[in-house]
Design a protein around this motif. Sequence first.
Motif, short mmCIF file in Angstrom:
data_model
loop_
_atom_site.label_atom_id
_atom_site.label_comp_id
_atom_site.label_asym_id
_atom_site.label_seq_id
_atom_site.Cartn_x
_atom_site.Cartn_y
_atom_site.Cartn_z
N ASP A 140 0.85 -1.19 0.00
CA ASP A 140 0.00 0.00 0.00
C ASP A 140 0.89 1.24 0.00
O ASP A 140 1.67 1.45 0.92
CB ASP A 140 -0.90 -0.03 1.25
N SER A 175 -6.37 3.05 -4.98
CA SER A 175 -6.97 2.67 -3.69
C SER A 175 -8.43 3.08 -3.64
O SER A 175 -9.18 2.61 -2.79
CB SER A 175 -6.21 3.35 -2.54
N HIS A 181 -2.28 0.77 -4.78
CA HIS A 181 -2.01 -0.57 -4.26
C HIS A 181 -1.25 -1.36 -5.32
O HIS A 181 -1.71 -1.47 -6.46
CB HIS A 181 -3.32 -1.30 -3.93
#
Length: 340
Positions: A140, A175, A181
Amino acid sequence: MAREETTVSVAGPDGSREVRISSPGRLLWPEAGLSKLDLAHYMVAVGDAFLAANGGRPITLQRFSGDVDGEQFFSKNPPKGAPDFVRAVDVVYPSGRSHPQLVIDEIAAAVWAVQMNTVVFHPWASRAANPDNPDQLRIDLDPQPGTSFRDAVPAAQELRKVLAEAGLTAFIKTSGNRGLHVFAPIEPAHEFLEVRHAVIAAARELERRMPEQVTTAWWKEERGTRVFVDFNQANRDRTMAGAYSPRALPAATVSCPLEWDELDGADPKDFTVATVPGRLKATGDPWADMHSRPGSIEALLGWWERDLAAGLGELPFPPDFPKMPGEPPRVQPSRARSKD
C-alpha cells in the motif's frame, strides 16, 4: 405502509438467483446520487472481474447503517439468516483465536452483502482453501499530508522495477482514495509473517532508491511529506479495499485496476460506481491473468536476511497485535526522547 423492496436477478453457477433488496432507493452516496439498488446493479455489472479478484477468499464487509457518512461497522462472520450460497471458512487471527470468516463464491453473495448494507469489501491476501499462506504480495502506497496521488505514481513505477528484479510481476490499482495498491501474485508457500518480511525488504529497497519521496517510517511524526510504504498491510487479518470494491467516499470512487501504461494519466476520481462498469466493458480487466504465473518471494527473503545482517531489524507491528519477536519498542519516538 408496505415496506419498499425489490429483487435483483443474478446469474450464477447454479442458475439465476433472485436477491431481495430492501429500501432500494436509499441513497448511499447522496453527493453522487447513487442508491442501494444502484450498488446492487453495479455488483452484477462488474461481477466476473470482482469475483476473480475477491472470490474464494476470507472477506470482511464494511457495512453502514445509513449513507457513507453515517455509522459503520465491520462484519467478518456470516450473520444469522445468511442464505445457503454464502459460506464461511475458519481462519486464525493474530491473537491465535480461530473464527469463521465470510467467503464470496458467486456474485449473488456480493449482492446479498449489499442488501446487508455493505459498501466496501476487504478480501484477505490468502484463499479460503489455504488461509494461512497468502498468494498475493500486497504493498500500500499511502501519500502523507503534503503529498498526493501524483506523488504515489513514480513510487509505484519504481516499486514495479524493484519487484521485477526480485522475480515478481506487479499489478497496480487505485486505492479509491489518494493512494495506490501494488500487488504481485506469489506461490502460497509462505505464511503471513514471511510475506510481511518480503514486503519490508521490497519497501526498504524502494526507500533506498527514493529516500526523498518514500518512507518506511511507522510513526507519523517521522514520515514527513513522503509516500508511506505501509508494510503492515501484509499482516494476517489486515486487508485493504478489494479490486472493484466501492469506497465509502462522497464521489462513490472504486478501487480500480489499471494497466501500467495508464498510470501516468490516471485520476482516481474518474473511477466510480457509475463509470467502472462501462470501462470494464470497453477495455476489459487489467487483472484478468494475474494468477496465471505466480512468483516466488525467495529473492525478497534473501534481501530481508541481508538487511538483518546489516543491522536492519524487525519493524513495529500494529498496536492490537501481540508483541512479536525482535520487534522494537512500541513507543512514539518523541515520547521516548522525552523520557531520556
